[in-house]
Design a protein around this motif. Structure first.
Motif, PDB file in Angstrom:
ATOM      1  N   GLY A 321       0.766  -1.237   0.000  1.00 28.49           N
ATOM      2  CA  GLY A 321       0.000   0.000   0.000  1.00 28.49           C
ATOM      3  C   GLY A 321       0.795   1.283   0.000  1.00 28.49           C
ATOM      4  O   GLY A 321       0.371   2.276   0.585  1.00 28.49           O
ATOM      5  N   ARG A 322       1.920   1.304  -0.699  1.00 30.75           N
ATOM      6  CA  ARG A 322       2.711   2.540  -0.754  1.00 30.75           C
ATOM      7  C   ARG A 322       1.962   3.666  -1.471  1.00 30.75           C
ATOM      8  O   ARG A 322       2.289   4.833  -1.324  1.00 30.75           O
ATOM      9  N   ASP A 323       0.947   3.293  -2.253  1.00 31.37           N
ATOM     10  CA  ASP A 323       0.161   4.302  -2.980  1.00 31.37           C
ATOM     11  C   ASP A 323      -0.995   4.851  -2.147  1.00 31.37           C
ATOM     12  O   ASP A 323      -1.792   5.647  -2.627  1.00 31.37           O
ATOM     13  N   GLY A 324      -1.085   4.406  -0.884  1.00 30.10           N
ATOM     14  CA  GLY A 324      -2.144   4.914  -0.014  1.00 30.10           C
ATOM     15  C   GLY A 324      -3.447   4.142  -0.086  1.00 30.10           C
ATOM     16  O   GLY A 324      -4.375   4.419   0.669  1.00 30.10           O
ATOM     17  N   GLU A 325      -3.526   3.137  -0.974  1.00 34.10           N
ATOM     18  CA  GLU A 325      -4.746   2.336  -1.091  1.00 34.10           C
ATOM     19  C   GLU A 325      -4.795   1.263   0.006  1.00 34.10           C
ATOM     20  O   GLU A 325      -3.755   0.829   0.509  1.00 34.10           O
ATOM     21  N   ASP A 544      -1.756   3.127  -8.883  1.00 31.80           N
ATOM     22  CA  ASP A 544      -3.146   2.656  -8.840  1.00 31.80           C
ATOM     23  C   ASP A 544      -4.074   3.772  -8.346  1.00 31.80           C
ATOM     24  O   ASP A 544      -5.212   3.899  -8.808  1.00 31.80           O
ATOM     25  N   GLN A 545      -3.571   4.574  -7.400  1.00 33.43           N
ATOM     26  CA  GLN A 545      -4.372   5.668  -6.852  1.00 33.43           C
ATOM     27  C   GLN A 545      -4.776   6.648  -7.973  1.00 33.43           C
ATOM     28  O   GLN A 545      -5.925   7.082  -8.047  1.00 33.43           O
ATOM     29  N   SER A 546      -3.828   6.967  -8.858  1.00 38.46           N
ATOM     30  CA  SER A 546      -4.136   7.867  -9.979  1.00 38.46           C
ATOM     31  C   SER A 546      -5.168   7.244 -10.910  1.00 38.46           C
ATOM     32  O   SER A 546      -6.109   7.914 -11.360  1.00 38.46           O
ATOM     33  N   MET A 563      -5.759  17.719 -13.035  1.00 40.77           N
ATOM     34  CA  MET A 563      -6.307  17.761 -11.680  1.00 40.77           C
ATOM     35  C   MET A 563      -6.201  16.410 -10.971  1.00 40.77           C
ATOM     36  O   MET A 563      -6.392  16.313  -9.770  1.00 40.77           O
ATOM     37  N   ILE A 564      -5.880  15.354 -11.728  1.00 44.36           N
ATOM     38  CA  ILE A 564      -5.728  14.020 -11.129  1.00 44.36           C
ATOM     39  C   ILE A 564      -4.418  13.971 -10.350  1.00 44.36           C
ATOM     40  O   ILE A 564      -3.373  14.416 -10.833  1.00 44.36           O
ATOM     41  N   LYS A 565      -4.459  13.404  -9.139  1.00 45.42           N
ATOM     42  CA  LYS A 565      -3.244  13.289  -8.322  1.00 45.42           C
ATOM     43  C   LYS A 565      -2.205  12.464  -9.062  1.00 45.42           C
ATOM     44  O   LYS A 565      -2.507  11.391  -9.584  1.00 45.42           O
ATOM     45  N   GLY A 566      -0.972  12.959  -9.088  1.00 47.81           N
ATOM     46  CA  GLY A 566       0.115  12.234  -9.741  1.00 47.81           C
ATOM     47  C   GLY A 566       0.310  12.596 -11.202  1.00 47.81           C
ATOM     48  O   GLY A 566       1.186  12.037 -11.865  1.00 47.81           O
ATOM     49  N   VAL A 567      -0.501  13.525 -11.715  1.00 46.95           N
ATOM     50  CA  VAL A 567      -0.351  13.970 -13.115  1.00 46.95           C
ATOM     51  C   VAL A 567       0.318  15.336 -13.136  1.00 46.95           C
ATOM     52  O   VAL A 567      -0.271  16.330 -12.711  1.00 46.95           O
ATOM     53  N   GLY A 568       1.556  15.365 -13.601  1.00 48.21           N
ATOM     54  CA  GLY A 568       2.267  16.628 -13.823  1.00 48.21           C
ATOM     55  C   GLY A 568       2.240  16.981 -15.298  1.00 48.21           C
ATOM     56  O   GLY A 568       1.700  16.234 -16.126  1.00 48.21           O
TER      57      GLY A 568
END
Length: 594
Positions: A321-325, A544-546, A563-568
């Motif tokens: 769960g390093r992605d927070g899920e 996976d979170q993104s 606006m999606i988390k992890g999108v630069g």
């Protein structure tokens, strides 16, 4: 916090806000203060030096213990549009020299090196030619002999830092440091205690559970069958156990690999790569695998055997769960694990003081396996977090199993062990209780005991499993070496006298992790195709979170996708069209009449 830091966070990493602790550490580093950061795995330690690296004028030197982590980090940074490289033993002498020269010319913002390189005088002299603004020490607990993974080469770091004509800022980062280890890091690196920023060790997305007194194999196979579409790691204590489990799981049709120090370097590298690239679902490994592995979508970590200490357990379990899920961390406890870990300590080359410390840590690990309090709370207290609340989602907090009174059965087993004078092992005790007509039972006249056959309504296997339960609950202890015998514990005496009752809960059933929606699965396939094209692990494209956020918010414009988390900006330009096209096609398919 510097506005430039926030702009860099959004532009390169696609996040609007820093996580807890990141902003404090980054602010201190930008102010030129040496800092120690203690943050849980998955808490975003890498950003604490990557953002300052982008803002400082010179090079950031990152000391990292594993080659695989360096390549992973450099790939991810390159994917985000940041110039970075690594120098380690995987390169030829010429390649290493070329990268050092390029770094000295300012080509790279970050240079990753292994600590062992600091023991080579020519290499250290080459570093002095660089303009190093920041030295980041990853897995900083490795510098302390009281840490769970001490590496002598880390002790070369302080001397290296003093050799630069202009002292760089220093940041030391770790996920697992007890108060003693933290004090040791401070002393060795010359950083004041009030320059330590600890965000707490809690990982609220991890569900901890201990399974004891029931068949580890049955639970493991059931769990993996129910979650065969989810990536996870199964840790075992020995190479032999890794080989046995991986072979059994392969027979059951699972996409499984194995990893331990007895395999060839080629097979280990292949297993690791296939797991990182989502070609294997399950990796069965010893603790030789995992430190520095950056795979963010590990949904479960199962320990088939108990580790030696809480630090090792929390670091290994924390790879989930390093992605927070939401992810599972399950420990399958067996009393035999205690003997195995004591054997490892006895056979080690540690001095007596360190062995004594390891035995103390082992006792605390055993305590974790038996506690009926909140499991996360137990871990947090170990690391010095004061009075943590119950997490509300670990196996103990959620345990609603009914208890049955098994006092009479327990008295029968304990009485048999006593009449056997605590001289026999589990199998012989089970045979006597079952009334087996075994030659050894007759030879030793054990069929004349009053306890012979008093549990003959049960099979030897059932009795043996009940003995495992009594041992796991500390009514019985195992003594001796290769062929342990069963003995009564202090706890069992009150049961034999009728002064205490024994209760047994029903078996823990394996549960399915959350079911993902169809669009998420589609986006995973898009991600995998892009990853194969670029020869990088899928999670480097997006976590996976993104993907879950994309499947929930359905972005259809560049602005919405950003606006999606992890999108630069870089990832929008590289991947935005592919994912938005897949989302649009999915929506069209949903609207078509059946």
């Amino acid at each position: 916090m510097d506005d430039a830091a926030h702009r860099a966070l959004k532009k390169y990493f696609g996040y609007d806000e820093f996580r807890r602790g990141q902003d404090q550490i980054i602010t201190r580093l930008l102010d030129g203060d040496d800092t120690i950061g203690i943050m849980p795995t998955g808490g975003g330690k890498s950003l604490c030096y990557q953002i300052p690296a982008l803002l400082f004028p010179g090079v950031t030197l990152v000391i990292s213990p594993l080659i695989s982590l360096m390549k992973d980090q450099v790939d991810a940074l390159g994917n985000a549009g940041i110039q970075a490289t690594f120098i380690n033993s995987s390169l030829s002498f010429t390649e290493g020299k070329e990268r050092l020269t390029a770094a000295a010319r300012g080509k790279y913002k970050l240079v990753y090196i292994a600590p062992e390189r600091l023991e080579v005088p020519d290499f250290v002299r080459a570093l002095e030619r660089m303009k190093v603004s920041l030295v980041a020490i990853d897995e900083a607990h490795c510098i302390s002999q009281w840490g769970h993974d001490f590496r002598p080469s880390y002790r070369s770091i302080p001397a290296m830092i003093t050799r630069f004509s202009q002292k760089p800022v220093v940041v030391a980062l770790t996920a697992t440091a007890t108060p003693n280890v933290t004090a040791d890091i401070c002393q060795l690196l010359g950083i004041a205690q009030d320059h330590v920023i600890a965000t707490g060790f809690a990982r609220d997305n991890l569900n901890f559970q201990v399974i004891r007194g029931q068949s580890a194999d049955v639970f493991l196979f059931d769990y993996l069958k129910k979650n065969q579409d989810q990536p996870g790691i199964v840790y075992a204590a020995t190479r032999k156990e890794v080989d046995r489990l991986s072979a059994r799981l392969a027979e059951k049709g699972l996409a499984v690999g194995r990893y331990h120090a007895g395999l060839s370097e080629q097979e280990r590298a292949m297993s690791q790569e296939r797991f990182l690239y989502d070609d294997l679902t399950v990796l069965v490994a010893t603790n030789a695998f995992g430190m520095g592995i950056n795979k963010s979508n590990v949904r479960f970590v199962i320990h088939y055997n108990m580790p030696r200490n809480i630090e090792a357990y929390y670091q290994e379990a924390g790879r989930a769960g390093r992605d927070g899920e939401k992810s599972d961390c399950i420990l399958l406890f067996s009393p035999q694990d205690i003997r195995l870990q004591k054997f490892f300590i006895d056979q080690s080359e540690m001095d007596d003081a360190l062995k004594h410390a390891e035995y103390h840590k082992l006792e605390q690990m055993i305590g974790y396996c038996h506690t009926e309090t909140c499991l996360q709370g137990y871990i947090l207290r170990y690391f010095g977090d004061k009075d943590p609340d119950n997490c509300g989602h670990c196996g103990n907090c959620l345990d609603t199993r009914e208890q049955s009174d098994v006092t009479i059965e327990a008295q029968k087993v304990l009485s048999c062990v006593k009449r056997l004078r605590e001289r026999y092992g589990k199998m012989m005790v089970a045979k006597v209780l079952a009334g087996a007509s075994d030659q050894k039972v007759k030879t030793f006249h054990l069929n004349r005991l009053s306890t012979y056959g008093i549990m003959q309504e049960q099979t030897q296997k059932q009795i043996s499993e009940f003995i495992d339960f009594l041992t796991a609950e500390q009514y019985l202890v195992q003594q001796g070496g290769a062929y342990p015998v069963l003995a009564l514990s202090d706890r069992s005496l009150a049961v034999l006298k009728g002064e205490a009752k024994v209760y047994k809960k029903g078996s823990v059933r394996a549960e399915r992790l959350a079911v993902d929606d169809a669009l998420f699965e589609t986006l995973k396939q898009v991600r995998k195709a892009l990853a194969q094209k670029e020869y990088v692990p899928p999670y480097i494209i997006f976590s996976d979170q993104s993907l879950r956020e994309m499947s929930a918010r359905l972005p259809s414009t560049d602005h919405e996708f950003l606006m999606i988390k992890g999108v630069g900006q870089q990832k929008l330009e590289k991947y935005g069209q592919a994912f938005m096209k897949a989302i649009a096609e999915y929506q069209e398919a949903q609207q078509e009449p059946v």
